[in-house]
Design a protein around this motif. Structure first.
Motif, mmCIF file in Angstrom:
data_model
loop_
_atom_site.group_PDB
_atom_site.id
_atom_site.type_symbol
_atom_site.label_atom_id
_atom_site.label_comp_id
_atom_site.label_asym_id
_atom_site.label_seq_id
_atom_site.Cartn_x
_atom_site.Cartn_y
_atom_site.Cartn_z
ATOM 1 N N THR A 3 0.539 -1.007 0.064
ATOM 2 C CA THR A 3 0.231 -0.047 0.560
ATOM 3 C C THR A 3 0.751 1.469 -0.164
ATOM 4 N N TYR A 4 1.972 1.461 1.117
ATOM 5 C CA TYR A 4 2.975 2.288 0.642
ATOM 6 C C TYR A 4 3.840 2.157 -0.732
ATOM 7 N N VAL A 6 2.370 1.949 -3.664
ATOM 8 C CA VAL A 6 1.669 2.232 -4.551
ATOM 9 C C VAL A 6 1.612 3.859 -4.495
ATOM 10 N N ARG A 7 1.249 3.742 -2.818
ATOM 11 C CA ARG A 7 0.898 5.180 -2.449
ATOM 12 C C ARG A 7 1.508 6.332 -2.850
ATOM 13 N N ARG A 8 2.534 5.589 -2.995
ATOM 14 C CA ARG A 8 3.909 6.893 -3.295
ATOM 15 C C ARG A 8 4.490 6.737 -5.137
ATOM 16 N N PHE A 9 3.412 5.968 -5.811
ATOM 17 C CA PHE A 9 3.745 5.806 -6.863
ATOM 18 C C PHE A 9 2.580 6.979 -7.420
ATOM 19 N N LEU A 10 1.695 7.147 -6.554
ATOM 20 C CA LEU A 10 0.421 7.943 -6.406
ATOM 21 C C LEU A 10 1.193 9.153 -6.468
ATOM 22 N N LEU A 11 2.092 9.343 -5.695
ATOM 23 C CA LEU A 11 2.267 11.179 -5.767
ATOM 24 C C LEU A 11 3.681 11.435 -6.607
ATOM 25 N N VAL A 13 3.210 11.242 -9.634
ATOM 26 C CA VAL A 13 2.235 11.703 -11.028
ATOM 27 C C VAL A 13 2.296 13.942 -9.461
ATOM 28 N N PHE A 14 2.123 13.784 -8.479
ATOM 29 C CA PHE A 14 1.818 15.169 -8.433
ATOM 30 C C PHE A 14 2.861 15.989 -8.244
#
Length: 343
Positions: A3-4, A6-11, A13-14
């Protein structure tokens, strides 16, 4: 953990969105004619800049131009490089292997040598070993990179006639250019491609051209890693758990290597990771002095000629590198210190 990650991969983008806003904001400080170069994809278009200014509306408001620019990026059009005389994206993959090849050899040496010297210095604090390593570290860190590179070049190539600058010898370069059917550039790195093509002479020649650049980078950069490791070791060796382990009769190797060094690695991992990330843009002084036309050389030439598409491309690339590096470091933290839990 998953989960961590995946969350960092989404980060990612930002972060890249923020980097692109910053880079494009800097780009907007230049005149429309200069910014038109980001949309030029051929020498013919470069001759008609006023038409490009009108076609792409480079006098429009900031947000409109930003959206238009991002659309071009999504299509793989990062503009035309005046320095490389080819599309930026194509030029990037031509220069990047040269920088990557040097980092493949230099980064492991910097990390491992820094950890070893720092551990040795911390264990033998205030002895001749510690003093010698600290002096070498101070000298190495204080040396201007370009000056040290020039000294090595004059000594080895100028006096001993070995380790010539460049990426490959002229004779082998001409052979590759004249015989494309006999040599396939799989990776763009001659030390690897030479082995893959069964040409040990090309692999060895590429390696000899790496000796001085790698030596320069290692000697200048390893000092920081060593000093951080030394400080960490000294701090860990003074803690209660080490004193307790000694009182229980644990052998020195177990105390120093298994316990103290492992805990001292956390700040070293951070520094080493950041150094590795920064090196991916190429050591500009090293590549310029030794005539290795990689990312660093390309960046220096582009900055001098205000080749804006190149600067934007390398800026976005470094944004990706640093985010991925930080993600890797966070995962390594959990491995090195089980007390750290990622969720």
């Amino acid at each position: 953990m998953l989960t961590y990650i995946v969350r960092r991969f989404l980060l990612l983008v930002f972060v890249l969105f923020g980097v692109s806003i910053l880079l494009f904001g800097i780009l907007m400080t230049f005149s429309p004619e200069r910014r038109a170069a980001t949309y030029v994809t051929s020498p013919q278009q470069a001759k008609d800049i006023p038409r490009i200014v009108e076609q792409f509306g480079l006098d429009d408001p900031f947000y409109i131009q930003y959206v238009r620019w991002m659309k071009e990026i999504s299509r793989g059009n990062m503009g035309w490089s005046l320095v490389a005389s080819r599309p930026v994206w194509e030029a990037f993959w031509n220069y990047f292997p040269v920088t990557l090849e040097m980092n493949i050899f230099a980064a492991p040496i910097v990390i491992l040598l820094g950890i070893w010297l720092g551990t040795l210095s911390g264990i033998h604090r205030d002895t001749w070993i510690d003093h010698t390593s600290r002096i070498l570290a101070i000298v190495g860190w204080s040396l201007p990179t370009f000056l040290f590179a020039l000294v090595l070049l004059m000594l080895f190539y100028g006096y001993f006639q070995v380790f010539s600058p460049g990426v490959l010898s002229d004779g082998l370069t001409m052979f590759i250019l004249d015989n494309p059917d006999k040599f396939t550039p799989f990776t763009g790195m001659y030390t690897i491609d030479g082995l893959l093509n069964g040409r040990l002479d090309i692999a060895f020649d590429g390696f000899t051209h790496l000796v001085l650049p790698v030596m320069t980078y290692v000697i200048v950069v390893v000092a920081l890693n060593m000093r951080v490791m030394r400080s960490g070791m000294i701090e860990e060796l003074s803690k209660d758990y080490v004193i307790t382990a000694r009182a229980k009769g644990a052998d020195r190797k177990t105390i120093h290597i298994k316990h103290a060094r492992r805990n001292a690695l956390l700040p070293v991992v951070t520094v080493a990771g950041q150094l590795a990330a920064m090196s991916m843009e190429g050591s500009i002084a090293v590549e310029v002095v030794f005539n290795r036309q990689g990312i660093g050389w390309w960046l220096a030439e582009s900055a001098v000629q205000l080749d804006m598409p190149v600067l934007l491309c390398i800026g976005l690339f470094m944004g990706i590198v640093f985010v991925m590096t930080n993600l890797t470091l966070d995962i390594l933290y959990a491995y090195i210190d089980p007390r750290i839990r990622l969720s």
